[in-house]
Design a protein around this motif. Structure first.
Motif, PDB file in Angstrom:
ATOM      1  N   GLN A 184      41.587  -2.663  80.779  1.00  0.00           N
ATOM      2  CA  GLN A 184      42.555  -1.639  80.368  1.00  0.00           C
ATOM      3  C   GLN A 184      42.778  -1.596  78.856  1.00  0.00           C
ATOM      4  OE1 GLN A 184      43.812   0.813  82.380  1.00  0.00           O
ATOM      5  NE2 GLN A 184      42.213  -0.085  83.662  1.00  0.00           N
ATOM      6  N   TYR A 185      42.150  -2.508  78.150  1.00  0.00           N
ATOM      7  CA  TYR A 185      42.234  -2.507  76.681  1.00  0.00           C
ATOM      8  C   TYR A 185      40.871  -2.313  76.028  1.00  0.00           C
ATOM      9  CZ  TYR A 185      47.016  -3.947  77.261  1.00  0.00           C
ATOM     10  OH  TYR A 185      48.340  -3.959  77.611  1.00  0.00           O
ATOM     11  N   ALA A 186      39.798  -2.466  76.816  1.00  0.00           N
ATOM     12  CA  ALA A 186      38.476  -2.490  76.195  1.00  0.00           C
ATOM     13  C   ALA A 186      37.511  -1.429  76.705  1.00  0.00           C
ATOM     14  CB  ALA A 186      37.846  -3.875  76.405  1.00  0.00           C
ATOM     15  N   CYS A 187      37.863  -0.695  77.760  1.00  0.00           N
ATOM     16  CA  CYS A 187      36.927   0.290  78.313  1.00  0.00           C
ATOM     17  C   CYS A 187      37.067   1.636  77.591  1.00  0.00           C
ATOM     18  CB  CYS A 187      37.148   0.461  79.815  1.00  0.00           C
ATOM     19  SG  CYS A 187      38.658   1.351  80.264  1.00  0.00           S
ATOM     20  N   ALA A 188      36.127   2.530  77.858  1.00  0.00           N
ATOM     21  CA  ALA A 188      36.124   3.843  77.202  1.00  0.00           C
ATOM     22  C   ALA A 188      37.365   4.647  77.554  1.00  0.00           C
ATOM     23  CB  ALA A 188      34.862   4.603  77.600  1.00  0.00           C
ATOM     24  N   THR A 189      37.809   4.546  78.808  1.00  0.00           N
ATOM     25  CA  THR A 189      39.018   5.266  79.229  1.00  0.00           C
ATOM     26  C   THR A 189      40.229   4.809  78.432  1.00  0.00           C
ATOM     27  OG1 THR A 189      38.098   5.428  81.454  1.00  0.00           O
ATOM     28  CG2 THR A 189      40.451   5.860  81.218  1.00  0.00           C
ATOM     29  N   ALA A 190      40.320   3.495  78.194  1.00  0.00           N
ATOM     30  CA  ALA A 190      41.437   2.954  77.421  1.00  0.00           C
ATOM     31  C   ALA A 190      41.392   3.447  75.979  1.00  0.00           C
ATOM     32  CB  ALA A 190      41.397   1.427  77.457  1.00  0.00           C
ATOM     33  N   ILE A 191      40.191   3.526  75.430  1.00  0.00           N
ATOM     34  CA  ILE A 191      40.034   4.015  74.050  1.00  0.00           C
ATOM     35  C   ILE A 191      40.477   5.475  73.957  1.00  0.00           C
ATOM     36  CG2 ILE A 191      38.330   4.595  72.274  1.00  0.00           C
ATOM     37  CD1 ILE A 191      36.808   2.051  73.092  1.00  0.00           C
ATOM     38  N   ARG A 192      40.054   6.273  74.926  1.00  0.00           N
ATOM     39  CA  ARG A 192      40.454   7.689  74.926  1.00  0.00           C
ATOM     40  C   ARG A 192      41.960   7.835  75.099  1.00  0.00           C
ATOM     41  NH1 ARG A 192      35.365   8.381  77.680  1.00  0.00           N
ATOM     42  NH2 ARG A 192      36.341   8.033  79.719  1.00  0.00           N
ATOM     43  N   ARG A 193      42.532   7.012  75.967  1.00  0.00           N
ATOM     44  CA  ARG A 193      43.976   7.071  76.216  1.00  0.00           C
ATOM     45  C   ARG A 193      44.752   6.767  74.942  1.00  0.00           C
ATOM     46  NH1 ARG A 193      44.521   3.433  80.564  1.00  0.00           N
ATOM     47  NH2 ARG A 193      44.706   1.738  79.068  1.00  0.00           N
ATOM     48  N   ARG A 194      44.237   5.839  74.177  1.00  0.00           N
ATOM     49  CA  ARG A 194      44.958   5.379  72.996  1.00  0.00           C
ATOM     50  C   ARG A 194      44.748   6.272  71.774  1.00  0.00           C
ATOM     51  NH1 ARG A 194      44.270  -0.143  69.903  1.00  0.00           N
ATOM     52  NH2 ARG A 194      45.842   0.209  68.330  1.00  0.00           N
ATOM     53  N   THR A 195      43.521   6.806  71.634  1.00  0.00           N
ATOM     54  CA  THR A 195      43.180   7.511  70.388  1.00  0.00           C
ATOM     55  C   THR A 195      42.934   9.009  70.572  1.00  0.00           C
ATOM     56  OG1 THR A 195      40.797   7.181  70.648  1.00  0.00           O
ATOM     57  CG2 THR A 195      42.052   5.400  69.589  1.00  0.00           C
ATOM     58  N   LEU A 196      42.757   9.441  71.835  1.00  0.00           N
ATOM     59  CA  LEU A 196      42.368  10.824  72.142  1.00  0.00           C
ATOM     60  C   LEU A 196      40.997  11.161  71.569  1.00  0.00           C
ATOM     61  CD1 LEU A 196      45.782  12.669  71.575  1.00  0.00           C
ATOM     62  CD2 LEU A 196      44.880  11.650  73.683  1.00  0.00           C
ATOM     63  N   LYS A 197      40.213  10.127  71.328  1.00  0.00           N
ATOM     64  CA  LYS A 197      38.851  10.311  70.820  1.00  0.00           C
ATOM     65  C   LYS A 197      37.862   9.538  71.683  1.00  0.00           C
ATOM     66  CE  LYS A 197      39.733  11.167  65.886  1.00  0.00           C
ATOM     67  NZ  LYS A 197      41.169  11.373  65.947  1.00  0.00           N
ATOM     68  N   GLU A 198      36.588   9.945  71.619  1.00  0.00           N
ATOM     69  CA  GLU A 198      35.527   9.236  72.320  1.00  0.00           C
ATOM     70  C   GLU A 198      35.088   8.019  71.501  1.00  0.00           C
ATOM     71  OE1 GLU A 198      34.246   9.860  75.327  1.00  0.00           O
ATOM     72  OE2 GLU A 198      35.634  11.531  75.588  1.00  0.00           O
ATOM     73  N   PRO A 199      34.659   6.939  72.155  1.00  0.00           N
ATOM     74  CA  PRO A 199      34.194   5.752  71.415  1.00  0.00           C
ATOM     75  C   PRO A 199      33.099   6.075  70.407  1.00  0.00           C
ATOM     76  CG  PRO A 199      34.462   5.214  73.725  1.00  0.00           C
ATOM     77  CD  PRO A 199      34.688   6.693  73.610  1.00  0.00           C
TER      78      PRO A 199
END
Length: 300
Positions: A184-199
């Motif tokens: 929940q802190y390291a996957c692509a979904t978590a990154i999108r949730r946090r930044t609204l951007k793709e990895p």
């Protein structure tokens, strides 16, 4: 048939594509093939596609064994795909039995992260180590463990779910039922949730020197390093291999990972530890599945 003439087939089953490769004992890939996964990806439909693809990649019927990586755990005997959350109907699928009945070739299966680690340990970043772990950073966070040169799968075959360890007891709910897992802190979904951007976009911005992106990757590396701290204390690996699509930004989060581990892990538990990006990319799955096939064949 002499040893240098025998071949095996490695197969990597995904939700959108199925990859196959025909390999010699030294890891040379004689031919590879990628076919679209059937939609919906039911077990029977996938089996039909695999059997047809095997006929294409091995028209002269030279392969002596088959290895398959599936997106979920298998049983400890490497016969049954226990579950694949993202594939419909995949519960206790006797895939090895089905393929053996269709092809007449000994078949073994394992989850895709285990296959990726087998591949990296055979021909990639992990080839110089006997004790190592793999973390795949993508849609989810997968993991795999090799101890004393052998894949560790636990007594029921489901060990190595490294992305599901607890990181924050009050964090986001995980599909596993855990809360605040590393995933929940390291996957692509978590990154999108946090930044609204793709990895991949954040990686591109970091390459351009974007301050916000660079700061994000530092924070990402900190969380990843905290998660790895727990794994290092338990397993004391010689190497940690980082794969998956997010590993493309390894250079931006690695310094923070390293700093966090050096701060949190006592020196004796991390002597000589190396943290390395995976080398085989999308090829790791079929390479590892081929290694699985060789191991299974050698047991006969």
């Amino acid at each position: 048939m002499t040893n240098d003439k025998i071949q095996v087939i490695g197969i990597d089953v995904g939700g959108t594509a199925i990859k196959l490769g025909r390999f010699t004992p030294d890891g040379t890939c004689l031919q590879s093939l990628t076919v679209a996964a059937p939609q919906p990806t039911t077990p029977e439909a996938v089996l039909a596609v695999i059997v047809n693809a095997i006929a294409q990649i091995d028209p002269d019927n030279q392969a002596v064994a088959i290895g398959v990586g599936t997106p979920g755990p298998s049983d400890a005997a490497r016969r049954i795909a226990k579950i694949a959350i993202n594939l419909p109907g995949w519960i206790d699928v006797p895939l090895a039995d089905w393929l053996e009945a269709k092809t007449g070739k000994p078949t073994a299966i394992a989850n895709d992260a285990n296959c990726a680690l087998l591949g990296e340990a055979w021909l990639g970043a992990g080839r110089h180590f006997q004790n190592l772990i793999l973390l795949t950073l993508g849609t989810g966070v997968g993991g795999a463990i090799i101890l004393d040169g052998k894949l560790f799968v636990g007594h029921q075959g489901a060990a190595g779910e490294l992305g599901l360890i607890s990181l924050n007891p009050d964090g986001p709910i995980c599909n596993s039922g855990n809360q605040g897992s590393l995933e929940q802190y390291a996957c692509a979904t978590a990154i999108r949730r946090r930044t609204l951007k793709e990895p991949v976009e954040l990686g591109f911005l970091a390459q351009q020197g974007d301050t916000a992106a660079l700061t994000f990757w530092q924070e990402y590396g900190k969380y990843l390093g905290i998660g790895l701290t727990s794994l290092i204390y338990v397993l004391t690996p010689q190497a940690i291999v980082i794969g998956g699509g997010i590993s493309g930004s390894f250079e931006f989060f690695f310094p923070a990972v390293k700093a966090e581990i050096e701060k949190r892990v006592q020196p004796l538990s991390r002597v000589g530890l190396q943290i390395l990006p995976a080398e085989l990319g999308n090829f790791a799955g079929i390479v590892g599945a081929a290694k699985l096939a060789w191991q299974h064949y050698s047991e006969f």
